[in-house]
Design an enzyme around this catalytic site. Structure first.
Site, PDB file in Angstrom:
ATOM      1  N   LYS A 112     -11.291  -2.852  28.729  1.00 19.38           N
ATOM      2  CA  LYS A 112     -10.974  -3.969  29.629  1.00 19.38           C
ATOM      3  C   LYS A 112      -9.591  -3.833  30.239  1.00 19.38           C
ATOM      4  O   LYS A 112      -9.395  -4.162  31.409  1.00 19.38           O
ATOM      5  CB  LYS A 112     -11.064  -5.299  28.871  1.00 19.38           C
ATOM      6  CG  LYS A 112     -12.444  -5.876  28.831  1.00 19.38           C
ATOM      7  CD  LYS A 112     -12.393  -7.360  28.509  1.00 19.38           C
ATOM      8  CE  LYS A 112     -13.790  -7.953  28.529  1.00 19.38           C
ATOM      9  NZ  LYS A 112     -13.781  -9.366  28.139  1.00 19.38           N
ATOM     10  N   LYS A 193     -22.165  -0.734  29.419  1.00 18.81           N
ATOM     11  CA  LYS A 193     -22.913  -1.970  29.199  1.00 18.81           C
ATOM     12  C   LYS A 193     -22.810  -2.882  30.422  1.00 18.81           C
ATOM     13  O   LYS A 193     -21.818  -2.862  31.148  1.00 18.81           O
ATOM     14  CB  LYS A 193     -22.415  -2.685  27.952  1.00 18.81           C
ATOM     15  CG  LYS A 193     -21.217  -3.584  28.151  1.00 18.81           C
ATOM     16  CD  LYS A 193     -21.021  -4.512  26.957  1.00 18.81           C
ATOM     17  CE  LYS A 193     -19.973  -5.566  27.274  1.00 18.81           C
ATOM     18  NZ  LYS A 193     -20.520  -6.739  27.939  1.00 18.81           N
ATOM     19  N   LYS A 196     -20.139  -9.182  32.476  1.00 20.01           N
ATOM     20  CA  LYS A 196     -19.812 -10.201  33.478  1.00 20.01           C
ATOM     21  C   LYS A 196     -18.627  -9.767  34.313  1.00 20.01           C
ATOM     22  O   LYS A 196     -18.622  -9.871  35.521  1.00 20.01           O
ATOM     23  CB  LYS A 196     -19.473 -11.527  32.794  1.00 20.01           C
ATOM     24  CG  LYS A 196     -20.677 -12.323  32.400  1.00 20.01           C
ATOM     25  CD  LYS A 196     -20.253 -13.713  31.981  1.00 20.01           C
ATOM     26  CE  LYS A 196     -20.380 -13.882  30.470  1.00 20.01           C
ATOM     27  NZ  LYS A 196     -19.154 -13.656  29.729  1.00 20.01           N
TER      28      LYS A 196
END
Ligand code: ATP
Ligand code: MG
Length: 328
Positions: A112, A193, A196
């Protein structure tokens, strides 16, 4: 009844199919047999840059989706994390038990943070707050997707560490991860994956998207060389992902689907999957709309949930504070 707890971040205008198949579907199933606590992880949503107005809207949209997908506030405690102040308080205690090196090993932070212009310390410590989120409720199981396995390991370690330093307080919780749907992949990047916040819009199937848009995304999903519809995650990750999604939204196994599509091509599979997704999302979208027509009622449900959650959370936190040596 054994207790379960899990959460989801209000970081987008819609959940995606990975959220549903990897997590929320299990949440719904478990509410019959378990004492279920589920929360909107709004404190986690601010670990990346956010817009306050949008967060408020997304928190309500997320609650509406959970209700539309089948969570029943009469049987389940559904709440917003920020309305139970004990999360942040136990989070601090857990931070003080976590080694810097240990926190640095979290792979989701590495993924992230690579995508953020400004990497906050909150993004770095978020798995520790997550450990507190879980331990406050002393659950037996935590139903999540595969990407959360490492964070659950950390949670278990912290529970054991607290116990061995200050006396038995926590029972380390078990992950509840269903193999077939543990990881749904991005349609455009079948090695990553579906996410969102990290996926590009064309790679995610959003529950609240117009089903025509989802059908189009499925048609342009990256598929693999060859033409046969076979489940082979190693060599055909794109097609295998479509088969997993298809199978989990219908009562057909992957083996049956392979047989059904024998002699047909990727195009047929994609077209039919578009219809399967449309059938699934259409009633969900309608229900979400009707919940959003009455935001005051949504807020009421969340307030009632927070009140119940605070009772459990306060009891755990006061035991923790006492053991840690704070004055009563
Ligand atoms: P973000 O990108 O903001 O982290 P996310 O899509 O990862 O969003 P979360 O709110 O972090 O969603 O996670 C909610 C739940 O959905 C977790 O239990 C997580 O494991 C599960 N989940 C998320 N993505 C997938 C996926 N692709 N396949 C299966 N489960 C998933
Ligand atoms: Mg996530």
């Amino acid at each position: 009844k054994p207790r379960v707890l899990s959460g989801i971040q209000p970081t987008a205008d819609s959940f995606h199919l990975g959220n549903y198949l990897g997590a929320v579907r299990q949440w719904v199933a478990l509410q019959d047999t378990h004492d279920a606590f589920y929360f909107l992880a709004d404190l986690h949503a601010i670990t990346v840059e956010h817009d306050p107005k949008l967060l408020r809207k997304r928190t309500r949209v997320s609650a509406a989706q959970l209700l539309a997908l089948g969570l029943d506030p009469a049987r389940t405690t559904l709440f917003a994390q920020s309305q139970v102040h004990q999360h942040a308080e136990l989070g601090w205690v857990m931070q003080c038990l976590t080694g810097f090196g240990e926190a640095s090993r979290m792979t989701q932070f590495k993924d992230k943070s690579a995508k953020q212009a400004l990497v906050s310390v909150g993004l770095f410590t978020y798995p520790i707050l997550q450990a507190a989120d879980i331990l406050l409720y002393r659950p037996q199981y935590v139903p999540v997707g595969e990407d959360q396995r490492q964070h659950l390991e950390l949670t278990r370690d912290l529970a054991q560490r607290f116990n061995s330093r200050f006396g038995k307080t926590f029972q380390p919780p078990e992950p509840y991860i269903l193999k077939d749907t543990a990881k749904i992949y991005d349609l455009q990047e079948p090695g990553a994956k579906m996410s969102k916040s990290a996926s590009s819009p064309s790679g995610i199937i959003e529950l609240l998207d117009d089903p025509k848009i989802s059908a189009k995304k499925i048609r342009s999903a990256v598929t693999d060389t060859g033409r046969e519809v076979v489940y082979d995650p190693e060599n055909k990750p794109g097609v295998s992902n479509l088969l997993s999604i298809y199978s989990s939204l219908t009562d057909r196994t992957v083996e049956q689907l392979q047989a059904d599509y024998d002699g047909k091509g990727y195009g047929d599979l994609k077209k039919d999957l578009g219809e399967v997704v449309a059938d699934f999302v259409t009633p969900v979208r309608d229900q979400v709309k009707s919940y959003l027509d009455d935001p005051a009622e949504l807020d009421k449900i969340l307030h009632a949930g927070a009140e119940r959650a605070r009772e459990v959370a306060a009891a755990t936190l006061s035991r923790v504070y006492e053991k840690a040596g704070f004055l009563a």
